[in-house]
Design a protein around this motif. Structure first.
Motif, PDB file in Angstrom:
ATOM      1  N   ILE A  78       0.738  -1.139   0.069  1.00 28.38           N
ATOM      2  CA  ILE A  78      -0.093   0.026  -0.143  1.00 28.38           C
ATOM      3  C   ILE A  78       0.841   1.173  -0.006  1.00 28.38           C
ATOM      4  N   THR A  79       0.434   2.175  -0.838  1.00 25.94           N
ATOM      5  CA  THR A  79       1.383   3.348  -0.964  1.00 25.94           C
ATOM      6  C   THR A  79       0.128   4.894  -0.976  1.00 25.94           C
ATOM      7  N   PHE A  80       0.667   6.129  -0.847  1.00 23.56           N
ATOM      8  CA  PHE A  80      -0.122   6.880  -1.229  1.00 23.56           C
ATOM      9  C   PHE A  80      -0.273   7.059  -2.653  1.00 23.56           C
ATOM     10  N   GLU A  81      -1.547   7.563  -3.291  1.00 24.64           N
ATOM     11  CA  GLU A  81      -1.454   7.822  -4.628  1.00 24.64           C
ATOM     12  C   GLU A  81      -0.615   8.751  -5.053  1.00 24.64           C
ATOM     13  N   ARG A  82      -0.384  10.028  -4.041  1.00 25.41           N
ATOM     14  CA  ARG A  82       0.217  10.985  -4.390  1.00 25.41           C
ATOM     15  C   ARG A  82       1.691  11.198  -3.905  1.00 25.41           C
ATOM     16  N   GLY A  83       2.098   9.582  -3.466  1.00 27.10           N
ATOM     17  CA  GLY A  83       3.443   9.432  -2.743  1.00 27.10           C
ATOM     18  C   GLY A  83       4.495   9.524  -3.950  1.00 27.10           C
ATOM     19  N   TYR A  84       5.656   9.953  -3.853  1.00 25.07           N
ATOM     20  CA  TYR A  84       6.598   9.798  -4.609  1.00 25.07           C
ATOM     21  C   TYR A  84       7.725   8.904  -4.234  1.00 25.07           C
ATOM     22  N   HIS A  85       8.269   8.030  -4.756  1.00 26.35           N
ATOM     23  CA  HIS A  85       9.306   7.109  -3.957  1.00 26.35           C
ATOM     24  C   HIS A  85      10.408   6.855  -4.706  1.00 26.35           C
ATOM     25  N   GLY A  86      10.713   7.635  -6.033  1.00 27.09           N
ATOM     26  CA  GLY A  86      11.881   7.581  -6.735  1.00 27.09           C
ATOM     27  C   GLY A  86      11.590   7.243  -8.245  1.00 27.09           C
ATOM     28  N   SER A  87      12.626   7.044  -9.079  1.00 25.47           N
ATOM     29  CA  SER A  87      12.537   7.160 -10.515  1.00 25.47           C
ATOM     30  C   SER A  87      13.035   5.763 -11.179  1.00 25.47           C
ATOM     31  N   THR A  88      13.458   4.633 -10.489  1.00 21.13           N
ATOM     32  CA  THR A  88      13.606   3.507 -10.859  1.00 21.13           C
ATOM     33  C   THR A  88      12.168   3.031 -11.329  1.00 21.13           C
ATOM     34  N   ALA A  89      12.205   1.789 -12.292  1.00 24.35           N
ATOM     35  CA  ALA A  89      10.839   1.252 -12.466  1.00 24.35           C
ATOM     36  C   ALA A  89      10.213   0.708 -11.383  1.00 24.35           C
ATOM     37  N   LEU A  90      10.809  -0.091 -10.468  1.00 22.74           N
ATOM     38  CA  LEU A  90      10.171  -0.304  -9.263  1.00 22.74           C
ATOM     39  C   LEU A  90       9.529   0.722  -8.381  1.00 22.74           C
ATOM     40  N   CYS A  91      10.292   1.891  -8.238  1.00 27.16           N
ATOM     41  CA  CYS A  91       9.899   2.912  -7.448  1.00 27.16           C
ATOM     42  C   CYS A  91       8.741   3.705  -8.411  1.00 27.16           C
ATOM     43  N   GLN A  92       8.636   3.856  -9.310  1.00 26.80           N
ATOM     44  CA  GLN A  92       7.719   4.510 -10.254  1.00 26.80           C
ATOM     45  C   GLN A  92       6.424   3.976 -10.140  1.00 26.80           C
ATOM     46  N   SER A  93       6.399   2.394 -10.024  1.00 24.06           N
ATOM     47  CA  SER A  93       5.081   1.662  -9.963  1.00 24.06           C
ATOM     48  C   SER A  93       4.683   1.845  -8.486  1.00 24.06           C
ATOM     49  N   LEU A  94       5.642   2.331  -7.611  1.00 26.07           N
ATOM     50  CA  LEU A  94       4.824   2.480  -6.491  1.00 26.07           C
ATOM     51  C   LEU A  94       4.128   3.599  -5.988  1.00 26.07           C
ATOM     52  N   SER A  95       4.201   4.754  -7.104  1.00 26.55           N
ATOM     53  CA  SER A  95       3.508   6.130  -7.036  1.00 26.55           C
ATOM     54  C   SER A  95       2.322   5.760  -7.891  1.00 26.55           C
ATOM     55  N   GLY A  96       1.220   6.740  -7.574  1.00 33.29           N
ATOM     56  CA  GLY A  96       0.108   6.857  -8.495  1.00 33.29           C
ATOM     57  C   GLY A  96       0.285   8.231  -9.070  1.00 33.29           C
ATOM     58  N   LEU A  97       1.400   8.967  -8.950  1.00 33.08           N
ATOM     59  CA  LEU A  97       1.589  10.283  -9.612  1.00 33.08           C
ATOM     60  C   LEU A  97       1.554  10.241 -11.222  1.00 33.08           C
ATOM     61  N   PRO A  98       0.987  11.112 -11.906  1.00 33.26           N
ATOM     62  CA  PRO A  98       0.955  11.055 -13.201  1.00 33.26           C
ATOM     63  C   PRO A  98       2.371  11.128 -13.954  1.00 33.26           C
ATOM     64  N   GLN A  99       3.309  12.036 -13.422  1.00 32.38           N
ATOM     65  CA  GLN A  99       4.358  12.258 -13.811  1.00 32.38           C
ATOM     66  C   GLN A  99       5.408  10.914 -13.919  1.00 32.38           C
ATOM     67  N   THR A 100       4.996  10.150 -13.006  1.00 29.48           N
ATOM     68  CA  THR A 100       6.106   8.989 -12.776  1.00 29.48           C
ATOM     69  C   THR A 100       5.372   7.785 -13.833  1.00 29.48           C
ATOM     70  N   SER A 101       4.203   8.032 -14.335  1.00 36.15           N
ATOM     71  CA  SER A 101       3.707   6.684 -14.927  1.00 36.15           C
ATOM     72  C   SER A 101       4.000   6.615 -16.470  1.00 36.15           C
ATOM     73  N   THR A 102       5.278   6.479 -16.586  1.00 34.98           N
ATOM     74  CA  THR A 102       5.677   6.346 -17.935  1.00 34.98           C
ATOM     75  C   THR A 102       6.013   4.832 -18.473  1.00 34.98           C
ATOM     76  N   ILE A 103       6.115   3.892 -17.683  1.00 29.29           N
ATOM     77  CA  ILE A 103       6.391   2.630 -17.870  1.00 29.29           C
ATOM     78  C   ILE A 103       5.288   1.874 -17.288  1.00 29.29           C
ATOM     79  N   GLU A 104       4.617   1.241 -18.382  1.00 33.99           N
ATOM     80  CA  GLU A 104       3.460   0.395 -17.713  1.00 33.99           C
ATOM     81  C   GLU A 104       3.723  -1.036 -17.134  1.00 33.99           C
ATOM     82  N   ASP A 105       2.895  -1.497 -16.324  1.00 35.39           N
ATOM     83  CA  ASP A 105       3.242  -2.779 -15.735  1.00 35.39           C
ATOM     84  C   ASP A 105       4.658  -3.149 -15.025  1.00 35.39           C
ATOM     85  N   ARG A 106       5.218  -2.368 -14.430  1.00 36.37           N
ATOM     86  CA  ARG A 106       6.527  -2.464 -14.080  1.00 36.37           C
ATOM     87  C   ARG A 106       7.300  -3.203 -13.129  1.00 36.37           C
TER      88      ARG A 106
END
Ligand SMILES: Cc1ncc(COP(=O)(O)O)c(C=O)c1O
Length: 424
Positions: free
Chosen positions: A135-163
């Motif tokens: 569980i994470t916050f949709e508006r949380g940011y946890h970094g920019s590796t593929a795993l970290c991006q997939s933890l966030s629901g922020l639109p600016q990190t959603s560049t890789i699908e199904d990561r």
């Protein structure tokens, strides 16, 4: 604001369009100040990349780094360790609210989050292999590796699908916005969602940023972190704190979880650890949790430069400097005064949605992204370098601000907001 020479520079910039060279180019930094290549001086209310917590050019830290480089820069952590890594781990364990008993080192905040999530998966693989979800916050940011991006629901990190393999469930604020995010209703809204998500026993880990930095500079409602800890205990879930931004003084405590007397099972931190001199991050792990891993369990995660001797020496010197200079209490005091000044001048003003903050993480939320961009630009010309995130302008200055610099910073931001709103 000065801009780079678009035709001459070969530099590609992450987070921007490939040919975007807008924004200032800096040539020097000292204390709370930056100098751009036109010679314009600004107060650095971004603390480098939010990591130069004690101000630019702290001699004690630079000297420790350089002399360690001369003595021994690095050895491979998978084979042995350099002495400064042991010394740093011991120093971290002595900090108030250190959040763990054992420290693992990586380089970036993203890597520390990956490491913490991997330790939590190792735990669940050993203890109950059905509890794979996070569980994470949709508006949380946890970094920019593929795993970290997939933890966030922020639109600016959603560049890789199904990561990543793990299923991530998000906590949201629903319709709540601005100052409502601090109301008791926001606390109830989040805790009710957390309980209902945890009732599905597939969730093993809850990952939380105590202050949603990239998500809009949002201070969580008071008491919520304590509630989250209690609810995790009720459901036997691990609480992983992302203190990459909040750790090491930013909120006016060594770690933000101290404000609510919470102890995490795992905690990632990074910004501020070497005062921006070089890359280093860490994960603090609770010994009791680690003891539940079968003997011989291996945390298969590391990088070439993990626990570099020079970085660890710079970090130890940073912690020493923070103690000697009283940086953490300074952050608390300066932050309280800045929040008071900004609230007095801007709360309820035209164009301003909210003024909020915690220690030296302060946000002025405007009624649109354009306004925030313009405020950032005008403030720069006046002499304050601020951080813009969507419709929010954030101040995250270093703890070395003098009284006069503090007044100037507040004044520049207030003036910029008034000018931009009046010109609309
Ligand atoms: C809360 C939080 N987590 C993780 C990260 C990622 O850290 P890094 O950029 O060092 O990978 C950041 C960076 O801004 C952050 O603010």
């Amino acid at each position: 604001m000065n801009s780079g020479d678009e035709t001459a520079s070969a530099l590609g910039r992450p987070w921007r369009a490939p040919h975007d060279h807008s924004g200032p180019t800096f040539v020097a930094g000292r204390g709370a100040w930056l100098v751009d290549r036109d010679g314009h001086r600004v107060i650095d209310a971004t603390s480098g990349a939010l990591n130069v917590f004690c101000g630019h050019g702290v001699e004690q830290v630079v000297d420790a780094y350089v002399s360690q480089l001369r003595a021994l820069a690095h050895v491979d952590m998978s084979q042995g360790l350099a002495e400064p890594a042991h010394l740093l781990a011991d120093r971290l364990r002595d900090l108030p609210g250190h959040g763990g008993d054992r420290f693992f080192f990586a380089n970036s905040g993203s890597e520390a989050i990956e490491l913490a999530v991997r330790i939590s998966s190792l735990y669940w693989a050993a203890v109950d292999s059905t509890r794979t979800d996070i569980i994470t916050f949709e508006r949380g940011y946890h970094g920019s590796t593929a795993l970290c991006q997939s933890l966030s629901g922020l639109p600016q990190t959603s560049t890789i699908e199904d990561r990543c393999g793990a299923t991530v469930r998000h906590l949201t604020f629903g319709e709540l916005a601005g100052a409502e995010l601090r109301w008791p209703q926001a606390r109830e809204h989040i805790t009710a969602q957390l309980r209902s998500l945890l009732a599905d026993r597939a969730v093993g880990t809850v990952l939380v940023e105590p202050f949603l930095n990239v998500g809009g500079g949002i201070r969580l409602p008071e008491g919520l972190l304590g509630d989250i800890r209690r609810i995790c205990d009720e459901y036997g879930a691990l609480l992983v704190l992302d203190e990459v931004f909040t750790g090491l003084g930013r909120t006016g405590a060594w770690f933000a979880h101290e404000h609510e007397g919470v102890r995490p099972d795992l905690m990632a931190f990074s910004k501020g650890l070497t005062n921006g001199v070089c890359a280093l991050s860490a994960v603090a792990a609770d010994e009791g949790m680690l003891e539940r891993l079968p003997s011989g369990s291996i945390v298969s995660y590391g990088h070439t430069m993990s626990a570099s001797a020079a970085a660890c020496a710079a970090a130890s010197a940073t912690l020493e400097h923070m103690r000697e200079s009283g940086a953490v209490s300074a952050a608390r005091e300066i932050g309280t005064r800045l929040l008071g000044a900004l609230s007095r001048e801007l709360r309820g003003a035209d164009g301003v949605v909210d003024v909020r903050g915690h220690g030296l993480a302060l946000s002025v939320e405007l009624d649109g992204t354009d306004s925030a961009e313009n405020v950032q630009r005008v403030a720069y010309d006046l002499g304050a370098y601020t951080r813009q995130q969507g419709s929010t302008v954030m101040l995250a200055p270093p703890a070395c601000l003098s009284g006069e610099e503090e007044d100037r910073l507040a004044d520049h931001l207030v003036t910029a907001v008034r000018k931009v709103v009046a010109a609309r």
